[in-house]
Scaffold this motif. Sequence first.
Motif, PDB file in Angstrom:
ATOM      1  N   PRO A  22       0.944  -1.192   0.100  1.00 18.14           N
ATOM      2  CA  PRO A  22      -0.335  -0.244   0.085  1.00 18.14           C
ATOM      3  C   PRO A  22       0.421   1.133  -0.052  1.00 18.14           C
ATOM      4  O   PRO A  22       0.431   2.301   0.187  1.00 18.14           O
ATOM      5  N   GLY A  24       4.331   4.087  -1.043  1.00 22.67           N
ATOM      6  CA  GLY A  24       4.785   4.296  -2.528  1.00 22.67           C
ATOM      7  C   GLY A  24       5.377   3.802  -3.686  1.00 22.67           C
ATOM      8  O   GLY A  24       5.440   4.215  -4.946  1.00 22.67           O
ATOM      9  N   LEU A 165       3.726   3.410  -8.641  1.00 23.35           N
ATOM     10  CA  LEU A 165       2.727   4.116  -8.023  1.00 23.35           C
ATOM     11  C   LEU A 165       3.741   5.984  -7.573  1.00 23.35           C
ATOM     12  O   LEU A 165       2.674   6.736  -7.574  1.00 23.35           O
ATOM     13  N   ASP A 166       4.677   5.928  -7.433  1.00 23.99           N
ATOM     14  CA  ASP A 166       5.324   7.075  -6.750  1.00 23.99           C
ATOM     15  C   ASP A 166       5.712   7.941  -8.247  1.00 23.99           C
ATOM     16  O   ASP A 166       7.100   9.036  -7.705  1.00 23.99           O
ATOM     17  N   LYS A 175      -0.567   7.085  -6.997  1.00 27.66           N
ATOM     18  CA  LYS A 175      -0.898   6.399  -5.728  1.00 27.66           C
ATOM     19  C   LYS A 175      -2.070   7.532  -4.619  1.00 27.66           C
ATOM     20  O   LYS A 175      -2.144   6.753  -4.414  1.00 27.66           O
ATOM     21  N   ASP A 176      -1.822   9.111  -5.447  1.00 27.39           N
ATOM     22  CA  ASP A 176      -2.973   9.584  -5.283  1.00 27.39           C
ATOM     23  C   ASP A 176      -3.643  10.370  -5.958  1.00 27.39           C
ATOM     24  O   ASP A 176      -4.696  11.150  -5.412  1.00 27.39           O
ATOM     25  N   THR A 228      -7.768  -0.749  -2.416  1.00 25.69           N
ATOM     26  CA  THR A 228      -7.548   0.385  -2.099  1.00 25.69           C
ATOM     27  C   THR A 228      -5.674   0.393  -3.850  1.00 25.69           C
ATOM     28  O   THR A 228      -5.127   0.667  -4.043  1.00 25.69           O
ATOM     29  N   ARG A 229      -5.833  -0.622  -3.828  1.00 26.92           N
ATOM     30  CA  ARG A 229      -5.306  -1.112  -4.861  1.00 26.92           C
ATOM     31  C   ARG A 229      -5.020   0.149  -6.614  1.00 26.92           C
ATOM     32  O   ARG A 229      -6.180   0.559  -6.656  1.00 26.92           O
ATOM     33  N   THR A 230      -4.390   0.626  -6.987  1.00 31.50           N
ATOM     34  CA  THR A 230      -4.470   0.979  -7.935  1.00 31.50           C
ATOM     35  C   THR A 230      -3.050   0.788  -8.950  1.00 31.50           C
ATOM     36  O   THR A 230      -2.688   0.227  -8.640  1.00 31.50           O
ATOM     37  N   ALA A 242      -3.862   6.166 -13.987  1.00 35.61           N
ATOM     38  CA  ALA A 242      -3.620   5.355 -12.809  1.00 35.61           C
ATOM     39  C   ALA A 242      -5.940   5.200 -12.652  1.00 35.61           C
ATOM     40  O   ALA A 242      -6.437   6.419 -13.177  1.00 35.61           O
ATOM     41  N   GLY A 244      -8.564   3.890  -9.913  1.00 37.37           N
ATOM     42  CA  GLY A 244      -8.065   3.145  -8.902  1.00 37.37           C
ATOM     43  C   GLY A 244      -9.644   3.404  -8.158  1.00 37.37           C
ATOM     44  O   GLY A 244     -10.613   4.051  -8.222  1.00 37.37           O
TER      45      GLY A 244
END
Length: 304
Positions: A22, A24, A165-166, A175-176, A228-230, A242, A244
């Motif tokens: 979960p 970065g 993700l980051d 991720k955001d 919470t997966r992206t 992305a 999510g």
Amino acid sequence: MAKNLRVLGAAGLLALLAACSPGGGAPALQQTMVGPPLSEAEAAEVIAEVNEAIDQAYRDLDSELLEEVAGGSLLQRSIAEIEQRSASSDVAAESREYTDPQFVIPRNGLWWMADAAVAGADSRELLTFAHSGQGQWLLVSAITLETDLPTIATDEHGNALTAPLDDTASRILPKDAAAAYTDLWATGGDGPGSPLAATALGEDIRERRSSDDPLLVTGYMPTTPESTRTWVLRTEEGGTVAVGHVAHTKTVSAIAVPGAAGSEYSADPRTPVRTHHSGEVAMWLPASDFPEILGAELAEIPAG
């Protein structure tokens, strides 16, 4: 691919998600191949089989069958819709058929997407499938696209490139992305959703979150989605796409007003009505421009 394909159920989904980081960095599973990627013909067969099962679940109002072919917030909102159909005998089941799928298949063999047209409708949906690690597939997201999917970068074999993700190519980290979308509902874009506030869908959300009734107080609170997966793809221009899951609680309260005889007035809202909403968002995070919401799905779901 066998005709008796059975996609990942809820228990398998939880195992899959538990194995994903979960934080970065890129999820651990995203870095490990479980087998060769699907061919486009195999992916088309998965879509047909999963869609047939979903149609059957809707016709029979069968939530258990639905749990075998859908997961995450998509499963939540689909079960909620089946429950609504069960309560209304006048609501007929609607079949859905996808045509002209444009496949986006990463080489890792863990997940893939398809940008497909909806037969009989002037729209396209972005479908996301995740692998169980046991030869099974689960439909985890289905989002109506409000704009065209940007061109996805591919490797020398034609497989889609993923991104971490980051990834820092854009103003929002992949991720955001889900949190930025939820912030539009919660604050109107005063927080992490600020880069989205001036977009077309951002402005639409900002307008919809405000009540025209001065006697109603409406608020939105971010909540943790079922998953919470992206999933992140690299675009040709250097940015990312992305996808999510998102969730929030909507609270509506009425303010008491004085009566003709001068009844007691209180500015405090009366007992609030809370509803829970869950869905998915697809976002383009370009390298040289502001992020753009490609599409989002939200539906009211039962509490808990």
